[in-house]
Scaffold this active site. Sequence first.
Site, PDB file in Angstrom:
ATOM      1  N   GLU A  48      59.106   0.880  45.208  1.00  0.00           N
ATOM      2  CA  GLU A  48      59.422  -0.332  45.959  1.00  0.00           C
ATOM      3  C   GLU A  48      58.303  -1.329  45.684  1.00  0.00           C
ATOM      4  OE1 GLU A  48      62.207  -0.717  47.056  1.00  0.00           O
ATOM      5  OE2 GLU A  48      62.972   1.309  47.319  1.00  0.00           O
TER       6      GLU A  48
ATOM      7  N   CYS B 117      56.547  -8.265  51.135  1.00  0.00           N
ATOM      8  CA  CYS B 117      57.000  -8.159  49.741  1.00  0.00           C
ATOM      9  C   CYS B 117      58.322  -8.871  49.503  1.00  0.00           C
ATOM     10  CB  CYS B 117      57.094  -6.692  49.323  1.00  0.00           C
ATOM     11  SG  CYS B 117      58.226  -5.717  50.328  1.00  0.00           S
TER      12      CYS B 117
END
Length: 475
Positions: free
Chosen positions: A219, A253
């Site tokens: 991720e 993010c």
Amino acid sequence: MNALVDIPAEFLQCLEDQRAHFEANRYPDAAQRVSDLKALVRLVADNREALIEAVNKDYGCRSRFETTFAEIAVTLDGLQATIKQVKKWMKPQKRHVDPMQLPLARARLIPQPIGVVGVVVPWNFPIAMVFHPLTCIFAAGNSAMIKMSENSNHLAMLLKDLAPRYFPAGKLAFFEDGGGRGPAFTSLRFDHIFFTGSPATGKAVMASAARNLTPVTLELGGKSPAVVAPDFPIEKAAQRILWAKTFNAGQICTNVDYLFLPEREVGAFAKAAKAFCAKHYPNINNGDYTAVIDQRSYDRLSAALDDAKAKGATLVNLIEGQNPDAGKRIMAPTLVLNPTDDMELMQREIFGPILPIKTYRTREEVASYINDRPRPLAFYAYTNERSLADWYIYNTLSGGVTINDSLLHVSVHSLPFGGIGNSGMGHYHGYEGFLTFSKLRPVLYQGPIRAINMMLPPYGAKVEKMLNLMIRMKS
């Protein structure tokens, strides 16, 4: 293990203990998995205040609301949703049986635990990024070793102390970072590695895992774009985008990394952005606004703003008249107008309260710019025209999408979360997370009679006739 890395003895011993624990209970039933998930609920709920305070200490100043909402509440909600579903997820799936296995054969796909999972946790949402993957890992029946970030040391030490009160070390163990422990951790022969962090570090993790042929879920981050269409109210767009860009001081993010606006709307957007910040952050130093995580990151962001200004950009301070506490690494939210691709801000993920704004004339121009760059983790389109929203969805590619808002697709537990290309690989959250940490084991149960007996050697005209018939039926 890995001759290239010196692996701490505590890592090796823990992995051995977790393998033994897994071997003793290779297929936890639904009741045991629910019990494990409920223990995670208790760990978080019982120690809520201590967890919040540990994260605040690690940041220097972390908005209490942001930790409570984005890390505690969302984590507990995801756990409870999984507790309701895990028994159904565990059920074997029926699959179609080919003609040659008829008449009495059965085909099933059985989800089975894979073993010991290594989890590498980032610093930006460290509670959530411990317990969100853990929810999927425990739902699938596995054990987990978790390495925290060097910027989350207070939280790491707290979790190391708390975990044994709820789980044996063979089920769950925490480790702090520091002293090159990251490469050593990902060099262990795990059954799966789950990593959240930068693309550069993700490449190193994948290379390390490859030496053991360990599967990985990565991720990562990247530059996630947003676009506001001409039909969407600019004040509403500014409110929703600035909410995202100031949440956790932009250190997310999936945050909006750069924004496309129609040429005529830049001034109105800047005005609305200033109004939003004046209303919601009348005192940026009062604790509602989160600090930049460390001095290195603060200095990097400051240098990127200086670089943009030196190369011709216009900087718009959204809290004029206030003096952010630089000693506590409080950074003013800032718009950057007229950015160019040679600026540092446009070269890498920003991960801070800075928003570059590009202008556009056509939707094709927007899609072309996005598609010419590495795949982003998220994409955001603001438009009330369903056909235009669909056009952007089908003419770009990203990890996830929210239409008419930012960030919020991540909080929908029934949607998988994950990137593509430079922004990562694999999924977690919900059912897809359960599948990530399970082996979908195909099983054929052969019946007492099998059709293939009619095609045993010696092969002759009869067998060839049957084979040709099968091919004609499928042609």
